[in-house]
Each structure stands twice: as structure tokens, then as C-alpha cells.
Scaffold this motif. Sequence first.
Motif, PDB file in Angstrom:
ATOM      1  N   LEU A  18      14.981  11.634   2.525  1.00  0.00           N
ATOM      2  CA  LEU A  18      15.534  10.360   2.103  1.00  0.00           C
ATOM      3  C   LEU A  18      16.166  10.125   1.126  1.00  0.00           C
ATOM      4  CD1 LEU A  18      17.646   7.724   4.076  1.00  0.00           C
ATOM      5  CD2 LEU A  18      15.296   6.966   4.121  1.00  0.00           C
ATOM      6  N   ASP A  19      16.923   9.695   0.542  1.00  0.00           N
ATOM      7  CA  ASP A  19      16.980   9.865  -0.669  1.00  0.00           C
ATOM      8  C   ASP A  19      17.323   7.846  -1.714  1.00  0.00           C
ATOM      9  OD1 ASP A  19      16.948  12.447  -1.061  1.00  0.00           O
ATOM     10  OD2 ASP A  19      19.621  12.363  -2.036  1.00  0.00           O
ATOM     11  N   PHE A  20      16.910   7.261  -2.839  1.00  0.00           N
ATOM     12  CA  PHE A  20      17.351   6.200  -2.826  1.00  0.00           C
ATOM     13  C   PHE A  20      17.607   6.432  -4.722  1.00  0.00           C
ATOM     14  CE2 PHE A  20      13.613   6.248   0.364  1.00  0.00           C
ATOM     15  CZ  PHE A  20      13.755   5.662   0.946  1.00  0.00           C
ATOM     16  N   ASP A  21      19.305   5.866  -4.430  1.00  0.00           N
ATOM     17  CA  ASP A  21      19.455   5.254  -5.918  1.00  0.00           C
ATOM     18  C   ASP A  21      19.679   3.764  -7.098  1.00  0.00           C
ATOM     19  OD1 ASP A  21      20.854   5.990  -8.217  1.00  0.00           O
ATOM     20  OD2 ASP A  21      22.815   7.740  -7.604  1.00  0.00           O
ATOM     21  N   CYS A  22      18.075   3.870  -7.652  1.00  0.00           N
ATOM     22  CA  CYS A  22      18.276   2.705  -7.547  1.00  0.00           C
ATOM     23  C   CYS A  22      18.857   2.129  -9.047  1.00  0.00           C
ATOM     24  CB  CYS A  22      17.355   2.314  -7.999  1.00  0.00           C
ATOM     25  SG  CYS A  22      15.920   3.068  -6.361  1.00  0.00           S
ATOM     26  N   SER A  23      19.698   0.429  -9.056  1.00  0.00           N
ATOM     27  CA  SER A  23      19.930   0.334 -10.854  1.00  0.00           C
ATOM     28  C   SER A  23      19.579  -0.790 -10.290  1.00  0.00           C
ATOM     29  CB  SER A  23      21.622   0.484 -10.986  1.00  0.00           C
ATOM     30  OG  SER A  23      22.400  -0.170 -11.297  1.00  0.00           O
ATOM     31  N   VAL A  24      19.022  -1.581 -11.788  1.00  0.00           N
ATOM     32  CA  VAL A  24      17.969  -2.719 -12.021  1.00  0.00           C
ATOM     33  C   VAL A  24      19.052  -2.981 -13.544  1.00  0.00           C
ATOM     34  CG1 VAL A  24      15.828  -3.376 -12.105  1.00  0.00           C
ATOM     35  CG2 VAL A  24      16.486  -1.635 -11.014  1.00  0.00           C
ATOM     36  N   ASP A  25      19.464  -4.063 -13.068  1.00  0.00           N
ATOM     37  CA  ASP A  25      19.047  -5.705 -14.880  1.00  0.00           C
ATOM     38  C   ASP A  25      17.943  -6.028 -14.587  1.00  0.00           C
ATOM     39  OD1 ASP A  25      21.730  -5.057 -15.358  1.00  0.00           O
ATOM     40  OD2 ASP A  25      22.613  -5.475 -13.813  1.00  0.00           O
ATOM     41  N   TRP A  26      17.340  -5.746 -15.405  1.00  0.00           N
ATOM     42  CA  TRP A  26      15.099  -6.078 -15.497  1.00  0.00           C
ATOM     43  C   TRP A  26      15.612  -7.159 -17.097  1.00  0.00           C
ATOM     44  CZ3 TRP A  26      11.557  -6.192 -12.651  1.00  0.00           C
ATOM     45  CH2 TRP A  26      10.265  -6.168 -13.642  1.00  0.00           C
ATOM     46  N   HIS A  27      14.453  -8.891 -16.594  1.00  0.00           N
ATOM     47  CA  HIS A  27      14.466  -8.989 -17.848  1.00  0.00           C
ATOM     48  C   HIS A  27      13.924  -9.999 -17.670  1.00  0.00           C
ATOM     49  CE1 HIS A  27      18.937  -8.325 -19.927  1.00  0.00           C
ATOM     50  NE2 HIS A  27      19.677  -8.146 -18.606  1.00  0.00           N
ATOM     51  N   GLU A  28      12.398  -9.589 -17.400  1.00  0.00           N
ATOM     52  CA  GLU A  28      11.378 -10.329 -17.155  1.00  0.00           C
ATOM     53  C   GLU A  28      10.716 -10.531 -18.238  1.00  0.00           C
ATOM     54  OE1 GLU A  28      10.647 -11.508 -14.271  1.00  0.00           O
ATOM     55  OE2 GLU A  28      12.798 -10.799 -13.527  1.00  0.00           O
ATOM     56  N   ASN A  29       9.046 -11.232 -18.015  1.00  0.00           N
ATOM     57  CA  ASN A  29       8.024 -11.803 -18.753  1.00  0.00           C
ATOM     58  C   ASN A  29       6.562 -10.744 -18.237  1.00  0.00           C
ATOM     59  OD1 ASN A  29       6.347 -12.223 -20.807  1.00  0.00           O
ATOM     60  ND2 ASN A  29       6.946 -14.214 -20.719  1.00  0.00           N
ATOM     61  N   ARG A  30       6.118  -9.881 -18.414  1.00  0.00           N
ATOM     62  CA  ARG A  30       4.808  -9.367 -18.906  1.00  0.00           C
ATOM     63  C   ARG A  30       4.866  -8.966 -17.031  1.00  0.00           C
ATOM     64  NH1 ARG A  30       3.253 -12.401 -23.374  1.00  0.00           N
ATOM     65  NH2 ARG A  30       2.534 -10.872 -24.585  1.00  0.00           N
ATOM     66  N   LYS A  31       5.497  -8.610 -16.224  1.00  0.00           N
ATOM     67  CA  LYS A  31       5.974  -8.069 -14.404  1.00  0.00           C
ATOM     68  C   LYS A  31       5.817  -6.288 -14.346  1.00  0.00           C
ATOM     69  CE  LYS A  31       6.099 -12.354 -13.573  1.00  0.00           C
ATOM     70  NZ  LYS A  31       4.974 -12.912 -12.381  1.00  0.00           N
ATOM     71  N   CYS A  32       5.506  -6.485 -13.533  1.00  0.00           N
ATOM     72  CA  CYS A  32       5.274  -4.841 -12.757  1.00  0.00           C
ATOM     73  C   CYS A  32       6.437  -5.076 -11.936  1.00  0.00           C
ATOM     74  CB  CYS A  32       4.485  -4.197 -12.498  1.00  0.00           C
ATOM     75  SG  CYS A  32       3.516  -2.402 -12.903  1.00  0.00           S
ATOM     76  N   LEU A  33       7.251  -4.255 -11.686  1.00  0.00           N
ATOM     77  CA  LEU A  33       7.104  -3.386  -9.901  1.00  0.00           C
ATOM     78  C   LEU A  33       7.244  -2.251  -9.799  1.00  0.00           C
ATOM     79  CD1 LEU A  33       9.789  -4.963  -8.688  1.00  0.00           C
ATOM     80  CD2 LEU A  33      11.623  -3.305  -9.905  1.00  0.00           C
TER      81      LEU A  33
END
Length: 347
Positions: A104-119
Motif C-alpha cells: 500500500l503506497d502513500f504519496d505525500c505533499s506537505v506545506d510546512w510552517h511550524e515552530n519547534r514541532k515534529c510530525l
Amino acid sequence: NRFVSVTFNASGHIISFYDKTEGRELVPKDAAANVFELYDDVPLYWDAWDIEIYSLEKYQTLKSAVVLIVEEGPLVASISVRVPISDGSVLTQTISLSEHSPRLDFDCSVDWHENRKCLKVSFTWDIYSDVATYETQFGVVQRPTHRNTTWDMAKFEVCGHKFADLSEFGYGVALLNDCKYGFSTLGNSMSMSLLRAPKAPDEHSDMGHHSFRYAIYPHTGTFSESNVVQEAYQFNVPLLELPITIPPQISSLRKRPFFSVSGARNVVLDTVKRAEDDKTSYIVRLYEAYGGHARALLTSRLPFSSVCKVNLLEEPMDGPGIERLDHSTALKVPFKPFEVVSLLFTL
């Protein structure tokens, strides 16, 4: 498809992953997989380098999502999942299942604008083992799935390359990825670190758009009995179709590889390159991937005058020799566990 059946809830979480071939449900009752978690990530020092174990105590599960069906086969079925991370960040992924594979494949796209966070993304499986297996360069390492001692606790985040695998007797699941290197396994729950937002030494580090892929690959047998290494290579280096012109003098090679390996499924042909100091010679590099002995048959479709074993600096070295079969371009190459073998072919 004919291999697996996957069920999602309204948040894009996997609530059922059923292996039709083995008749086995992989997600325990009241658990889920493909769950995104956003952690506070404030190290004591060195924002961009350190991850502290206390950061695991404060996080939120991202449950709000928009799920849409985008493809319905017959070759590929896909859904799209849009997950708001915060007011400034959003993740969109396309989840695909093809007709010919249980992967099962997951193709991800993220717009990332955080402050000292971990996803992170987490997966809970109905599989139990006291160790998990992670790929490293030319081999694997195993780390405990518990925190019984301070030594075990210090291994809460593990560096891995193309995969992490959790297997018990008879069955296992591997997480494949194409560019992420932080993993964790506690009990029967696996997680993969996707993005961080450190503010030192660069306050804009990792901000902006990101694209990455990962996959779930179930398999029978333990890790050592599986083909996880080959599947991880295929996921990271997919087959490419390129138009080329083949000179008539080598037309007989048109449908055959220049070098191939047989007789040892635990041996990987990793590199074919020109020699550094002799442009008329080639280096072929192989390694044993699972931690066992092997005796592989390496076949060349190119004529060569000589072959010798060299080190990584491409200098001739002593040791157990290679055996060239009579009247052929095939070689018998012995391997020790996790051994890297480099051969210099002179044409």
C-alpha cells in the motif's frame, strides 16, 4: 485487490488491513494505522540535531481530514486524504493499492510552517516481537521494542534507511520509505518521523513545501525469510523506461543485463560503475543483506580479460578468492554475513 483489503475511517486512518492470502487481520481492534501525530519538539540544546525522549509525552493526534475517492481501478484504486496540521500547515496524501501487489503506497505533499514541532505517522499492528529491524548501509540493525533499561530507553529513536520491519514467527510488516530516516517501535506500535521545525542555527529550516513517499508491505515469514530488501529497492528505484540507441555490435545484449546475480537471494548487486583510475575497467559491488553466509553466481554479459577482488579504495586485496567457471563469464563469489564485496573487471 486479490492480496489485501484495506479499510479507512473518516479521518484517513487505517482501521482494517486484512491479508486475504493468509487470512490475517493486521490492525488490532480499537487501534489504527497511518495516524498523524504532532509533537512538541524543544530540545535542551542543538535544535536541528537533537530529539529528546520527553518530547514523546506531549503531542496531539491529527483527526480532522477530508477523504475522497480518486481512482477505482481496475489496475489501481486510490483515495486522497487532506489533513490540516495547523493554521499554517497542511498535508495531502494519495493512498494507492495496485492490482499486482499487497504493498500500500502513500504519496505525500506537505506545506510546512511550524515552530519547534515534529510530525510523525504511527502504525499499530497485531504483531509482537522484542526487536525490530532497520536498514543501514549494506545491512540491517536490530533494536529493542521495549524500554526495560536505560540503555533500551536511549534507543527510542532509531536511524534507518529504506525500511523498518516488525516480524514475529511466520509473519511481518515493513514500513518502506524514500527519504525519511527516523523510526521508533514500542511494543506493537511503529512510527516514522516525517518533518521537524528547528529554529537554530537556521530559523527557517525545513519551512515550505515537502514531497515524500512511504509504503506498507506485509510479508510471510520473519524478516530473514522475506524479500523486504528487494521490495525496498523497487520502491526507491522504480523501473524507468528510457529511449536509447544500441550499437549493432552489442545487439545480442539488448534483452539481458550486463551483470546478474543468482543462487543466493540474500546477496544484492548494489553498484556497477567505472573504476576510478582505469576508465576501461568496471567495479561491481555486491553485499550480503540479511546476516548469513552465501555463495552467489555472478554472470557477466560483457567479455572481460581479468577480475580481482578489491577494497572500497579499489586496491587489490587478499582473502577468500572468487572462482571463475570454465569456458564462461560466470563467477562463484563467497560471502560472510553482511560482507561487502567489490570486484574489478578489466575488459
